[in-house]
Scaffold this motif. Structure first.
Motif, short mmCIF file in Angstrom:
data_model
loop_
_atom_site.label_atom_id
_atom_site.label_comp_id
_atom_site.label_asym_id
_atom_site.label_seq_id
_atom_site.Cartn_x
_atom_site.Cartn_y
_atom_site.Cartn_z
N LEU A 132 0.74 -1.21 0.09
CA LEU A 132 -0.04 0.07 -0.07
C LEU A 132 0.78 1.22 -0.03
O LEU A 132 0.48 2.24 -0.46
CB LEU A 132 -1.03 -0.20 1.26
CG LEU A 132 -2.20 -1.06 1.41
CD1 LEU A 132 -2.68 -0.85 2.63
CD2 LEU A 132 -2.97 -1.10 0.10
N LEU A 133 1.79 1.25 0.66
CA LEU A 133 2.85 2.31 0.71
C LEU A 133 4.30 1.82 1.33
O LEU A 133 4.28 0.65 1.83
CB LEU A 133 2.55 3.46 1.46
CG LEU A 133 2.34 3.13 3.18
CD1 LEU A 133 3.63 3.28 3.90
CD2 LEU A 133 1.03 3.91 3.54
N GLN A 134 5.33 2.25 0.88
CA GLN A 134 6.70 2.02 1.45
C GLN A 134 7.23 3.15 2.31
O GLN A 134 6.57 4.41 1.94
CB GLN A 134 7.65 1.70 0.28
CG GLN A 134 7.28 0.62 -0.39
CD GLN A 134 8.28 -0.01 -1.63
OE1 GLN A 134 8.32 1.14 -2.51
NE2 GLN A 134 9.05 -0.93 -1.57
N TYR A 135 7.72 2.84 3.39
CA TYR A 135 8.19 4.18 4.20
C TYR A 135 9.65 3.92 4.66
O TYR A 135 10.16 2.94 4.45
CB TYR A 135 7.30 4.12 5.61
CG TYR A 135 7.72 2.90 6.22
CD1 TYR A 135 6.74 1.80 6.40
CD2 TYR A 135 8.90 2.83 7.20
CE1 TYR A 135 7.22 0.55 7.11
CE2 TYR A 135 9.24 1.74 7.99
CZ TYR A 135 8.41 0.76 7.93
OH TYR A 135 8.59 -0.42 8.69
N ARG A 136 10.06 5.02 4.73
CA ARG A 136 11.64 5.08 5.13
C ARG A 136 11.72 5.96 6.52
O ARG A 136 11.08 7.14 6.56
CB ARG A 136 12.47 5.88 4.21
CG ARG A 136 13.92 5.70 4.55
CD ARG A 136 14.98 5.73 3.22
NE ARG A 136 16.45 5.53 3.77
CZ ARG A 136 16.95 6.96 4.29
NH1 ARG A 136 16.45 7.99 4.21
NH2 ARG A 136 18.15 6.57 4.79
N GLN A 137 12.12 5.51 7.67
CA GLN A 137 12.07 5.98 8.95
C GLN A 137 13.27 6.27 9.58
O GLN A 137 13.96 5.44 10.10
CB GLN A 137 10.83 5.22 9.79
CG GLN A 137 10.72 6.07 11.11
CD GLN A 137 9.29 5.42 11.89
OE1 GLN A 137 8.58 6.06 12.35
NE2 GLN A 137 9.54 3.98 11.94
#
Lengths: 356, 276, 290
Positions: A71-76
């Motif tokens: 659904l989405l990719q994240y970078r934290q």
């Protein structure tokens, strides 16, 4: 509607033309692990397809709602969170040789996917796909499409319906997409009287083959289900059910999903949606430990209620296309057409109020 | 527009309401969204910790205050535990507002009784402030709030604020055994507190949230007072994932808690099948 | 079959048991039957189509079945090993069930179509069967039939796997497991997967990602099969249940063979014989500790 005629050769040319232009073409194909079984898989040429052999093991659902999708990719990082969006526009594809039940299933699920909030992941793929369905010739004793208001020649959800006749197919373009696809066939001609008559006969024959499997579900059934949640029949209806959700996996209309986050590394990861099923014990489990559907009988009741009462009430559609896959795949021997038939008979025998 | 994509929020304040309940005050990172964002009292959102998942809470701050939203939660599962590990300045995700809302418009010109137990005050508090921010549009306002012990009362600073106001009647209660030596409120369970604090149902709406058992024993009190089922509002919660009607998880019979709720009348709940 | 029906009728009529869990005709071949009425015992059948291992219905998680009351269960010798396993692991008390064992000469792979038992149609699980005459029972029925024909497919598959290099094997399993949709039908159908909370369902910590991705699917299937080491009876319910037709039985069998080699143990009908993974002995092989 103008009936057009496509020869076998025309269809092969169309498939080749589509593949050459970079369009993914998906068709029923003999499975690698068991040549007697058929799966929807990409083909390079029409010869690769195994049309009219058997109902495929899986439905078309996975091409629009994959078993797992990002659904989405994240970078934290310490600086904050960066979201990488996923595309909602899909590359073009053509499904060639779908059964009418599978195709109708897509149109039925469109209703919930478009309910107030438009699911662009689903519709992106729907918009990019042109569907060519065939008059069903692979029905068996487990099919019951006619019981749920469909038919082996249903044009619901399809763009182009092909009915096998002498030398080729009667081609009915149902939508502008279907028309556009037909226009890619230089060999297409107007159908002859004989072809039209042949198609009509084939359609009658096909309908006759299924109609006896299960009688049409009466309109009152949805209401009966809604008012009979406490009927004792539910207590023993699912004794042999494993609660595995295999039925939901192969079903063309089951669309329930889970949303989870997964790490790929300490900084990156993805939010995914995965197929899920109301039949699993933890589907409705609260974090507090409370579970509104503690027993398999309640969970199975939900399956029936959702498909034959709740969805019809909310969207005017039975959430079932009568393809019979659930019955074929169930390791516990739960036979949906048998169960629905019994419940319909019960609803006729005990029409009023709630049972004691 | 991917409906599953959250807005990014920055935690600007953290308040520990009790030993296990925390409130986060959040602002939208995107100033444009912050400006446009609107919601109604009773609606909820999906709050997420990236890498852990999403969790469903009501929006606990009132729609009459712009620029921020608040949520209050107990750390019970994977995501709420992860939320507790976040600090001021950290980022989380928010999808919403979802669901229906309390009928604030309909309640205008009438009296309202707010009843809550424990963390159930969170959705009610949103409605309380919504009403208090528009105080002259309502008649009498009564708040009955209690918890098992003094330590379990949430929004303590606001309880003090409400206690100072002369335009509402506040009745605080703790369960027998939960009082401290300097406790000035009632020592009674909510149903009893309601009996004492509420004298009439005439021209009055009731809004009630709390543990199921509290609701179970308070509803008969309200009925006895004369509140009809259609004038008693409560919220239901169920396991949720998408929050917007597609994942098929939160339904009670044909009622989708995320779309038809989470606010329901007692009358609607009576008609629901035994699935919650 | 008549013997089975009469015995069941008697057990129910005399209130020795409240339900007989056996096989009945369904719309698609035989399926599990739960007979509570002595007058209905005529439904019970037993023939070469009875491939399903019914022991899974003794799983205490199945509350509705448990609520029916004390069961009698129809088992083949192979299924009896699952019953023994459940007793061994304290999921079922021996005195709380009545075991009706059926002497069996093999079952069909495809139980929907009744056909002759040949080396092609017989289930792979019947190869090398040494429990045609079951030892765990309260009642035993049927004549001792001849040995079943041997379906060589499983042995061939195992041999093929052993010929592969590790890279080829990795490739093979990746391809097979890519189809897994994490429905967990394998787990739900397995008599020995009775954990109230499966490791795969734990969120804190999330040992195994729930998504059907290659990485997570590998983790799930290998974990499950390793948790079954020494407990799996090779009933192939996992493989029969899998809607994606993944040869899970092959993986399970591979592990069972490894257990046999290392511990000289295979899941047996005697509940008093401890399984290697469930017991600690001072003479346990500890060569892996260096």
């Amino acid at each position: 509607m103008t009936h057009r005629f496509l020869s076998h050769h025309d269809l092969a040319l169309l498939a080749a033309d589509l593949v050459a232009s970079g369009t993914r073409v998906i068709a029923p194909v003999r499975a690698a692990d068991d040549l007697e079984q058929i799966d929807y898989l990409p083909i390079q040429k029409l010869e690769d397809a195994a049309l009219g052999v058997r109902v495929t093991r899986r439905s078309l659902k996975e091409f629009f709602l994959p078993p797992s999708e990002v659904l989405l990719q994240y970078r934290q990082t310490k600086e904050g969170v960066e979201i990488r969006e996923v595309p909602t526009v899909a590359p073009p594809q053509v499904i060639l040789g779908a059964t009418p039940c599978d195709v109708a299933g897509l149109e039925i699920v469109d209703k919930v996917m478009g309910w107030d909030y438009r699911d662009e992941l689903w519709f992106g793929r729907r918009d990019a796909t042109t569907i060519v369905s065939f008059l069903c010739s692979v029905m068996d004793h487990t099919c019951f499409c006619t019981a749920v208001g469909l038919a082996p020649d249903s044009s619901r959800g399809t763009d182009l319906l092909l009915i096998p006749v002498e030398g080729g197919y009667l081609a009915n373009a149902i939508t502008p997409k279907g028309k556009a696809l037909l226009q890619r066939c230089p060999g297409a001609t107007d159908a002859s009287e004989a072809a039209i008559a042949g198609a009509e006969a084939a359609q009658q024959e096909a309908r006759g083959k299924i109609a006896n499997n299960l009688a049409a579900i009466p309109a009152e059934f949805a209401g009966w289900l809604a008012s009979h949640y406490d009927h004792p029949v539910w207590k023993t209806i699912a004794l042999r059910c494993h609660g595995c959700g295999a039925c939901a996996g192969v079903c063309p209309t089951c669309h329930c999903f889970d949303i989870v986050d997964e790490h790929d590394s300490s900084e990156e990861g993805a939010r995914r949606r995965n197929w899920d099923s109301c039949q699993t014990s933890k589907f409705t489990l609260h974090a507090s430990g409370h579970n509104p559907r503690q027993s398999q009988s309640e969970r199975f009741r939900q399956r029936i209620e959702h498909k034959f009462s709740i969805y019809p009430t909310r969207f005017g559609e039975i959430l079932c296309t009568g393809c019979g896959r659930c019955a074929r795949v169930c390791p516990g021997g739960m036979d949906l057409p048998e169960i629905v038939g019994n419940l319909v008979a019960l609803s006729k025998a005990e029409p009023e109020g709630s049972a004691q | 527009m991917n409906i599953y994509q959250p807005h990014l929020m920055r935690i600007c304040e953290i308040t520990d309401e009790t030993v296990d309940t925390r409130t986060l005050k959040l602002e939208f990172k995107d100033a444009k969204i912050a400006e446009q964002f609107q919601f109604s009292a009773g609606q909820f959102g999906e709050y997420s910790v990236f890498g852990e998942g999403e969790s469903t809470f009501c929006i606990a701050s009132p729609p009459t205050r712009a620029g921020y939203i608040e949520c209050s939660f107990k750390a019970t599962g994977k995501v709420t535990q992860a939320l507790r590990r976040l600090a001021v300045g950290d980022t989380l995700g928010f999808r919403g507002p979802y669901g229906n809302h309390f009928p604030i418009e309909m309640m205008k010109g009438h009296s309202v009784v707010f009843i809550a137990g424990g963390i159930g005050l969170a959705p009610v508090r949103c409605a309380i402030w919504n009403v208090l921010d528009l105080r002259d549009q309502f008649k009498d306002v009564t708040i009955v709030y209690g918890a098992r012990t003094v330590g379990d009362l949430v929004y303590k600073r606001e309880l003090e604020e409400w206690a100072q106001r002369s335009d509402l009647k506040l009745c605080l209660a703790v369960d027998p055994g939960g009082e401290t030596p300097d406790w000035k409120g009632l020592v009674a369970r909510i149903p009893t507190a309601v009996e004492q604090a509420v004298s009439t149902a005439e021209d009055t709406f009731a809004v009630i949230c709390g543990p199921p058992i509290m609701i179970k024993f308070t509803l008969p009190v309200l009925t006895k007072l004369g509140f009809p089922g259609e004038r008693i509002y409560t919220t239901l919660e169920n396991r949720m994932k998408c929050g917007l009607g597609k994942c098929g998880r939160c339904n009670i019979g044909s009622t989708y808690v995320c779309k038809d709720g989470p606010v329901f009348t007692a009358e609607q709940i009576k008609a629901m099948p035994p699935e919650f | 079959m008549k013997e089975l029906q009469e015995l069941s009728r008697q057990l129910l009529a005399d209130d020795v048991v409240k339900v007989v869990i056996g096989y009945e005709e369904g719309p698609r071949g035989v399926r599990a039957a739960f007979i509570t009425d002595p007058a209905q015992t005529g439904k019970l059948v037993f023939d070469k189509r009875c491939v399903q291992n019914l022991a899974t219905y003794l799983n205490p998680r199945r509350k509705q079945v448990a609520q029916l009351g004390k069961p009698a269960i129809v088992v083949k010798g192979c299924d009896a090993r699952s019953v023994a396993g459940l007793i061994r692991e304290k999921q079922v008390e021996r005195g709380n069930i009545v075991v009706i064992a059926m002497r069996c000469g093999g079952v069909l792979e495809n139980s929907e179509v009744d056909s002759e038992l040949t080396s092609e149609t017989v289930s792979v699980r019947c190869a090398g069967c040494d429990v045609r005459d079951p030892k765990l029972y309260d009642h035993i029925l049927g004549e001792l039939p001849p040995e079943p024909p041997v379906n060589p497919r499983r042995t061939e598959q195992i041999a093929a796997l052993e010929e592969m290099t590790p890279t080829e094997r990795w490739s093979f399993w990746n391809e097979e497991l890519a189809r897994c949709i994490r429905c967990h039908a394998c787990r739900e159908a397995c008599p020995m997967c009775f954990c109230v909370q499966c490791t795969a369902d734990k969120g804190q910590p999330q040992w195994i990602d729930p998504s059907p991705t290659p990485r997570a699917n590998r983790a799930w299937q290998t974990m499950r099969v390793l948790h079954q080491a020494g407990r799996c009876v090779d009933c192939l319910e996992c493989e029969r249940a899998c809607p994606e037709h993944i040869p899970l039985g092959l993986l399970a069998r591979y592990v069972a063979d490894a257990v046999k080699k290392r511990f000289d143990y295979a899941a047996c009908e005697d509940p008093t014989v401890p399984a290697p993974m469930g017991v600690f002995r001072t003479d346990d092989d500890e060569e892996f500790i260096r």
